[in-house]
Design a protein around this motif. Structure first.
Motif, short mmCIF file in Angstrom:
data_model
loop_
_atom_site.label_atom_id
_atom_site.label_comp_id
_atom_site.label_asym_id
_atom_site.label_seq_id
_atom_site.Cartn_x
_atom_site.Cartn_y
_atom_site.Cartn_z
N ASP A 205 11.10 6.86 -1.96
CA ASP A 205 9.74 6.37 -2.22
C ASP A 205 9.16 5.56 -1.07
O ASP A 205 8.09 4.98 -1.22
N ASP A 255 2.34 6.74 -0.02
CA ASP A 255 1.00 6.68 -0.59
C ASP A 255 0.93 7.46 -1.90
O ASP A 255 1.49 8.55 -2.04
N GLY A 256 0.21 6.88 -2.86
CA GLY A 256 0.01 7.54 -4.15
C GLY A 256 1.02 7.15 -5.20
O GLY A 256 0.83 7.50 -6.38
N LEU A 257 2.09 6.45 -4.85
CA LEU A 257 3.10 6.04 -5.82
C LEU A 257 2.73 4.68 -6.42
O LEU A 257 2.30 3.77 -5.72
N ASP A 258 2.92 4.58 -7.72
CA ASP A 258 2.60 3.34 -8.42
C ASP A 258 3.84 2.45 -8.45
O ASP A 258 4.42 2.17 -9.49
N ARG A 259 4.27 2.03 -7.24
CA ARG A 259 5.43 1.16 -7.12
C ARG A 259 5.11 0.05 -6.12
O ARG A 259 4.27 0.22 -5.23
N THR A 260 5.79 -1.06 -6.28
CA THR A 260 5.64 -2.16 -5.34
C THR A 260 6.87 -2.21 -4.43
O THR A 260 7.95 -1.74 -4.81
N ARG A 590 -1.65 14.62 -6.79
CA ARG A 590 -2.58 14.26 -7.85
C ARG A 590 -3.94 13.96 -7.25
O ARG A 590 -4.06 13.72 -6.05
N THR A 592 -5.58 11.34 -7.52
CA THR A 592 -5.61 9.98 -7.00
C THR A 592 -5.01 9.87 -5.61
O THR A 592 -5.17 8.84 -4.94
N ASP A 593 -4.30 10.91 -5.15
CA ASP A 593 -3.75 10.89 -3.79
C ASP A 593 -4.81 11.20 -2.73
O ASP A 593 -4.61 10.89 -1.56
#
Length: 603
Positions: A205, A255-260, A590, A592-593
């Motif tokens: 990721d 980019d595009g991943l919902d992770r911190t 997606r 959102t990307d």
């Protein structure tokens, strides 16, 4: 404190011999691989002086070479004593090393000053005359070739005059030795710091991991925090807090991943030091984080003769549409009917599913449904594709201007000089950077492997590119499968909704000739008045016909690749082609990307 050089024996030998034989050298590698440390060590051992220059967009030729002092010129005229040497002339007169950091961030006009210096060892400065370098003068440049933000390709004229030494991350034992030498910390704290840092380079990721500097900071912060909290041995929670502080700012989430970054650090820490373990393990995590190799060298992927999936049908019946999309009956309850309110409800609940459905409705067998879908696609995909206007980027040039905050252009100011008049700021002539005009060609893969969501992603991306131009230099739009189709000629504007509606309805069959599409884009761009010619390729880059796409990059300054729904082979091939074209690879899975990907490319 002098940072030790650990390892790098081969690189040190090559650099030492290159300098001893009068060669100029560029050091390439990611941050934290020891480029500056290696050069300082060699210069110290040889007793050679080093002049450091930070490369950035504000490094003008005058700041690199030097300039006449305006006050002295007004009093005494253009005398050699009035000239203030810049770093280049300082290194040339001393016979020392000029170390230019971040070479690929320096504007092209500034780099061009170095061409004669690298070849002849001298430079002609207006009103000062020729300056010849003393024996021992060398240019050492450093650059991170994997950083695409604020950088530009180094011209062949510069690259052809320099040797190249590539530095990568060192082995785990070497990084432990470096961390211990710099931080003064040893034992399992060093093992944990280095192990956790190296693990960030291979995490699925993360698009960028930390250098050994992260391990050094982690060792410092961890021991200091444990001391502050009165711990004989650092507790796991203390290690977690230290890791967040030392590493979270150095790693970059894909980019595009919902992770911190913190969540990924927690995951890696759990792998190295499980919560129920008394102290961290020293085993390597899976995936062998001991080596983070740079991206593969540029190449076309060599996919000639590869069979692609079935090319699909040109139209889809209601039965096929119903089997592909569970929302189909709600959106089109009857033949020839498209319920836009029902579609908007699906769009609000699941944008990806709605976009995939709309893309397939645009090739429905039902002619009435197909026409309505294409019209709706023009509106919906344009709305989804809004990313804002494209900002100027890329190489820049210097131009004179009245007033402003650039460097004073002394010659032009004196030409306008009126002794009796008072000097107002707007009457001075300065030299300022002006952005080059950029022409963009959008090249979209419409082969049979592009179906449903892949088509929707391509259409929304195309809408984003078209809208971002805002009437500056209208982008060309090409679609290709086995043949190339021109949807919008370079510089000629079509109504965006009409363009997107046609694009979403196209489906190709047979082979995929990426090279032919790139050559047509190059021909379209050749007729533009622009300083940078950019191609945005929406494709998996797996060609099944024609030549290797890497051979078709002539006339293209930058090639960016947006890869919809890539598999492992497509990702590898697309990354290599983007690297060969001097651009970036962006993965879009997606809706959102898309906006972040286009923003990185166009803004």
């Amino acid at each position: 404190m002098t940072t030790p050089v650990v390892g790098l024996r081969r690189e040190r030998e090559v650099l030492t011999v290159a300098l001893a034989t009068g060669r100029h050298v560029v050091l390439e590698g990611p941050p934290g691989t020891g480029k500056s440390t290696l050069l300082r060590s060699i210069a110290r051992d040889s007793g050679t002086s080093v002049v450091f220059v930070e490369g950035n967009a504000e490094l003008t030729p005058a700041r690199l070479v030097g300039a006449f002092d305006p006050a002295q010129v007004l009093n005494e005229g253009y005398l050699p004593a009035s000239f203030v040497d810049g770093p280049l002339l300082t290194a040339m007169r001393e016979g020392g090393l000029l170390y230019l950091e971040e070479l690929n961030r320096v504007p092209e006009e500034t780099l061009n000053v170095l061409i004669t210096v690298l070849t002849e060892g001298e430079i002609a400065v207006p009103r000062l005359g020729a300056v010849t370098a003393e024996p021992g003068f060398r240019l050492i440049a450093a650059m991170n070739p994997f950083d695409a933000v604020g950088t530009a390709r180094v011209s062949q004229a510069i690259a052809d005059r320099m040797c190249r030494v590539v530095l990568g991350y060192q082995s785990e034992p070497a990084e432990r030795e470096i961390t211990t030498a710099v931080s003064g910390v040893n034992g399992w704290v060093t093992e944990l710091s280095v192990g956790l840092t190296r693990a960030t380079r291979d995490h699925r990721d993360l698009r960028m991991g930390s250098s050994v500097r992260g391990a050094i900071d982690l060792a410092h912060v961890l021991t200091g925090l444990a001391e502050l909290r009165g711990e004989d041995k650092p507790a796991r929670e203390t290690a977690r807090d230290a890791a967040h502080a030392a590493l979270s700012g150095r790693i970059k989430v894909t980019d595009g991943l919902d992770r911190t970054p913190e969540s990924i650090i927690d995951e890696l820490l759990e792998r190295l030091w499980p919560q129920d373990a008394p102290e961290p393990t020293s085993d390597e995590p899976e995936g062998d984080p001991g080596k983070a190799d740079p991206p593969p060298p540029g190449g076309g992927g060599g996919q000639a003769g590869r069979d692609k999936p079935s090319r699909g049908q040109r139209t889809m019946g209601r039965g096929e549409l119903g089997s592909r999309h569970e929302q189909f009956e709600d959106v089109s309850p009857e033949v020839g009917q498209l319920d836009e309110q029902a579609f908007d409800a699906v769009l609000a609940e699941n944008p990806d599913a709605a976009a995939a459905l709309l893309a397939d409705l645009a090739v429905a067998t039902d002619a009435s449904l197909r026409a309505q879908a294409r019209k709706l696609a023009g509106r919906v995909f344009l709305q989804l594709g809004k990313v804002g206007p494209a900002k100027a980027r890329g190489t820049r040039r210097i131009a004179p201007a009245l007033g402003g905050d650039g460097d004073l252009d002394l010659d032009r100011t004196l030409d306008r000089w009126q002794p009796a008049a008072s000097r107002r700021p707007h009457e001075f002539v300065t030299r300022q950077w002006t952005a080059h005009r950029r022409a963009v060609s959008l090249v979209v893969d419409i082969s049979g492997s592009m179906q449903g969501l892949a088509v929707a992603l391509a259409a929304v991306s195309a809408a984003g590119v078209v809208l971002a131009s805002e009437g500056k230099l209208e982008p060309g739009v090409l679609a290709f499968g086995s043949q190339v189709r021109i949807l919008q000629r370079q510089g000629v504007r079509r109504p965006p909704d009409e363009l997107v509606g046609e694009l979403v309805a196209l489906r190709g069959h047979g082979t995929t000739d990426v090279a032919a599409a790139l050559r047509e884009a190059s021909r379209q761009l050749a007729g533009t008045v622009a300083d940078e010619r950019t191609v945005v390729l929406l494709s998996d880059c797996l060609h099944t016909a024609g030549e290797d796409p890497a051979t078709a990059l002539g006339g293209i300054d930058r090639l960016h690749v947006l890869c919809p729904l890539p598999d492992e082979e497509a990702e590898r091939t697309a990354r290599a082609l983007a690297a060969r074209g001097g651009g970036s690879y962006q993965e879009v899975r997606r809706l959102t990307d898309i906006a972040p990907a286009l923003t990185r490319i166009l803004c």
